[in-house]
Design a protein around this motif. Structure first.
Motif, PDB file in Angstrom:
ATOM      1  N   ALA A 199       0.841  -2.166 -17.593  1.00 59.89           N
ATOM      2  CA  ALA A 199      -0.519  -2.705 -17.626  1.00 59.89           C
ATOM      3  C   ALA A 199      -1.392  -1.929 -18.604  1.00 59.89           C
ATOM      4  O   ALA A 199      -2.211  -2.504 -19.334  1.00 59.89           O
ATOM      5  N   ALA A 200      -1.207  -0.591 -18.645  1.00 56.12           N
ATOM      6  CA  ALA A 200      -1.975   0.229 -19.579  1.00 56.12           C
ATOM      7  C   ALA A 200      -1.636  -0.140 -21.019  1.00 56.12           C
ATOM      8  O   ALA A 200      -2.523  -0.239 -21.878  1.00 56.12           O
ATOM      9  N   ILE A 201      -0.343  -0.351 -21.296  1.00 59.20           N
ATOM     10  CA  ILE A 201       0.082  -0.714 -22.649  1.00 59.20           C
ATOM     11  C   ILE A 201      -0.465  -2.082 -23.034  1.00 59.20           C
ATOM     12  O   ILE A 201      -0.898  -2.302 -24.176  1.00 59.20           O
ATOM     13  N   ALA A 202      -0.484  -3.010 -22.095  1.00 54.32           N
ATOM     14  CA  ALA A 202      -1.033  -4.345 -22.368  1.00 54.32           C
ATOM     15  C   ALA A 202      -2.522  -4.253 -22.704  1.00 54.32           C
ATOM     16  O   ALA A 202      -3.008  -4.925 -23.621  1.00 54.32           O
ATOM     17  N   ARG A 203      -3.234  -3.419 -21.980  1.00 52.75           N
ATOM     18  CA  ARG A 203      -4.658  -3.232 -22.278  1.00 52.75           C
ATOM     19  C   ARG A 203      -4.839  -2.581 -23.652  1.00 52.75           C
ATOM     20  O   ARG A 203      -5.749  -2.937 -24.412  1.00 52.75           O
ATOM     21  N   GLN A 204      -3.990  -1.612 -23.963  1.00 49.44           N
ATOM     22  CA  GLN A 204      -4.065  -0.958 -25.268  1.00 49.44           C
ATOM     23  C   GLN A 204      -3.798  -1.960 -26.391  1.00 49.44           C
ATOM     24  O   GLN A 204      -4.488  -1.981 -27.406  1.00 49.44           O
ATOM     25  N   GLU A 205      -2.816  -2.815 -26.198  1.00 46.31           N
ATOM     26  CA  GLU A 205      -2.494  -3.830 -27.209  1.00 46.31           C
ATOM     27  C   GLU A 205      -3.667  -4.777 -27.424  1.00 46.31           C
ATOM     28  O   GLU A 205      -3.921  -5.224 -28.549  1.00 46.31           O
ATOM     29  N   ALA A 206      -4.417  -5.048 -26.362  1.00 43.25           N
ATOM     30  CA  ALA A 206      -5.555  -5.964 -26.466  1.00 43.25           C
ATOM     31  C   ALA A 206      -6.677  -5.397 -27.340  1.00 43.25           C
ATOM     32  O   ALA A 206      -7.552  -6.145 -27.795  1.00 43.25           O
ATOM     33  N   MET A 207      -6.649  -4.082 -27.594  1.00 40.43           N
ATOM     34  CA  MET A 207      -7.679  -3.467 -28.433  1.00 40.43           C
ATOM     35  C   MET A 207      -7.295  -3.418 -29.906  1.00 40.43           C
ATOM     36  O   MET A 207      -8.084  -2.956 -30.725  1.00 40.43           O
ATOM     37  N   ARG A 208      -6.084  -3.855 -30.253  1.00 37.38           N
ATOM     38  CA  ARG A 208      -5.598  -3.686 -31.630  1.00 37.38           C
ATOM     39  C   ARG A 208      -6.558  -4.299 -32.653  1.00 37.38           C
ATOM     40  O   ARG A 208      -6.939  -3.648 -33.636  1.00 37.38           O
ATOM     41  N   THR A 209      -6.983  -5.522 -32.425  1.00 36.37           N
ATOM     42  CA  THR A 209      -7.862  -6.188 -33.386  1.00 36.37           C
ATOM     43  C   THR A 209      -9.230  -5.526 -33.422  1.00 36.37           C
ATOM     44  O   THR A 209      -9.789  -5.281 -34.495  1.00 36.37           O
ATOM     45  N   ALA A 215      -5.258   4.173 -37.210  1.00 31.40           N
ATOM     46  CA  ALA A 215      -4.274   5.220 -36.926  1.00 31.40           C
ATOM     47  C   ALA A 215      -4.494   5.794 -35.534  1.00 31.40           C
ATOM     48  O   ALA A 215      -3.531   6.092 -34.824  1.00 31.40           O
ATOM     49  N   ARG A 216      -5.738   5.945 -35.141  1.00 34.43           N
ATOM     50  CA  ARG A 216      -5.994   6.463 -33.795  1.00 34.43           C
ATOM     51  C   ARG A 216      -5.433   5.495 -32.753  1.00 34.43           C
ATOM     52  O   ARG A 216      -4.841   5.927 -31.761  1.00 34.43           O
ATOM     53  N   TRP A 217      -5.664   4.192 -32.957  1.00 29.79           N
ATOM     54  CA  TRP A 217      -5.123   3.224 -32.010  1.00 29.79           C
ATOM     55  C   TRP A 217      -3.601   3.352 -31.929  1.00 29.79           C
ATOM     56  O   TRP A 217      -3.022   3.329 -30.846  1.00 29.79           O
ATOM     57  N   LYS A 218      -2.964   3.501 -33.094  1.00 32.05           N
ATOM     58  CA  LYS A 218      -1.505   3.629 -33.097  1.00 32.05           C
ATOM     59  C   LYS A 218      -1.057   4.863 -32.317  1.00 32.05           C
ATOM     60  O   LYS A 218      -0.108   4.806 -31.525  1.00 32.05           O
ATOM     61  N   LEU A 219      -1.737   5.994 -32.528  1.00 35.29           N
ATOM     62  CA  LEU A 219      -1.329   7.221 -31.843  1.00 35.29           C
ATOM     63  C   LEU A 219      -1.560   7.108 -30.338  1.00 35.29           C
ATOM     64  O   LEU A 219      -0.743   7.594 -29.542  1.00 35.29           O
TER      65      LEU A 219
END
Length: 270
Positions: A199-209, A215-219
């Motif tokens: 669930a945390a990863i799904a939320r993180q993916e939702a912030m990509r755009t 680079a911070r998002w990737k890390l």
């Protein structure tokens, strides 16, 4: 002067008990301008409210109280309650501030800023139930609440042992305001604490755009993937982040991210 305008002009959000700030040239100029205006309009309630609020802001509480008392004589006394409550909150007199804030809301029950102000008083007094109720009313009345207030509500719920309710409040903010990274990051922390890494990863993916695939998002994503045991995915994304950083201008922020990338690489190779 409307209650909302008063609060937006003079709300003090500093923690109770902070040493009052000394008047600086900006305050002195404002006080001088108000004094000049009062010389021309000595019976102006609005000017006494203005000056009393400014005195409260700089910690001149006796002068503020005198001005608020005069303002009550010159116009509808209910127009003074919120401004005086704000001053008392800054002074640290939570009981008196609460009394005036509650009286203000009895008179102006649809004023969102009044509920926000009272929520801060209740929070500092340790009454999280009232603070949370007032914040929920504020969220309902205010079309675009500050994201930080959703975080404040979530923090109080976590402190009360209600992390799932805290997550619900953050999701409420995300629904009302759209994708706000401040709220989503807080929600991710709660998902991780609960052991819900997918669930945390799904939320993180939702912030990509929203974060422009930075680079911070990737890390941040690499960190979550590593915790979830997805080392291959984490390694691929880490390489992309390192290449992205290598192409950026040398700044302290970039160097800090590069140092973090090194630590993540060490963790992945361990």
């Amino acid at each position: 002067m409307s209650p909302r305008l008063l609060l937006s002009l003079f709300l003090c959000l500093s923690p109770v008990g902070v040493t009052p700030s000394l008047a600086h040239p900006g305050h002195e100029d404002q006080l001088k301008a108000i004094d000049q205006a009062l010389a021309k309009a000595p019976d102006s309630q609005a000017l006494y409210l203005q000056r009393g609020s400014l005195y409260g802001e700089i910690g001149h509480f006796t002068e503020a109280e005198n001005d608020f008392a005069r303002a009550r004589e010159l116009g509808p006394p209910e127009r003074v309650d919120l401004a005086e409550s704000i001053m008392l909150y800054g002074k640290g007199d939570l009981a008196a501030a609460m009394m005036l804030a509650s009286r203000h809301l009895q008179t102006f029950p649809s004023d969102p800023e009044g509920f926000r102000h009272r929520a801060f008083i209740a929070r500092d007094a340790g009454d999280h139930a009232r603070a949370l109720a007032d914040l929920q009313t504020y969220f309902r009345l205010q079309a675009r609440p500050s994201p930080g207030l959703f975080v404040s509500a979530a923090n109080m719920l976590v402190a009360s042992g209600r992390p799932e309710d805290a997550l619900a409040v953050l999701d409420q903010g995300l629904e009302q305001l759209g994708m706000v990274p401040q709220l989503q990051r807080q929600a991710i922390s709660l998902e991780v604490a609960a052991g819900r890494l997918p669930a945390a990863i799904a939320r993180q993916e939702a912030m990509r755009t929203a974060l422009r695939d930075s680079a911070r998002w990737k890390l941040d994503t690499v960190d979550l993937l590593q915790q979830a045991g997805r080392k291959a995915d984490a390694s691929r994304l880490l390489q992309q982040a390192q290449a992205q950083l290598a192409a950026q201008r040398d700044t302290p922020a970039r160097r800090a991210l590069e140092d973090r990338a090194v630590r993540l690489a060490e963790a992945l190779s361990g």
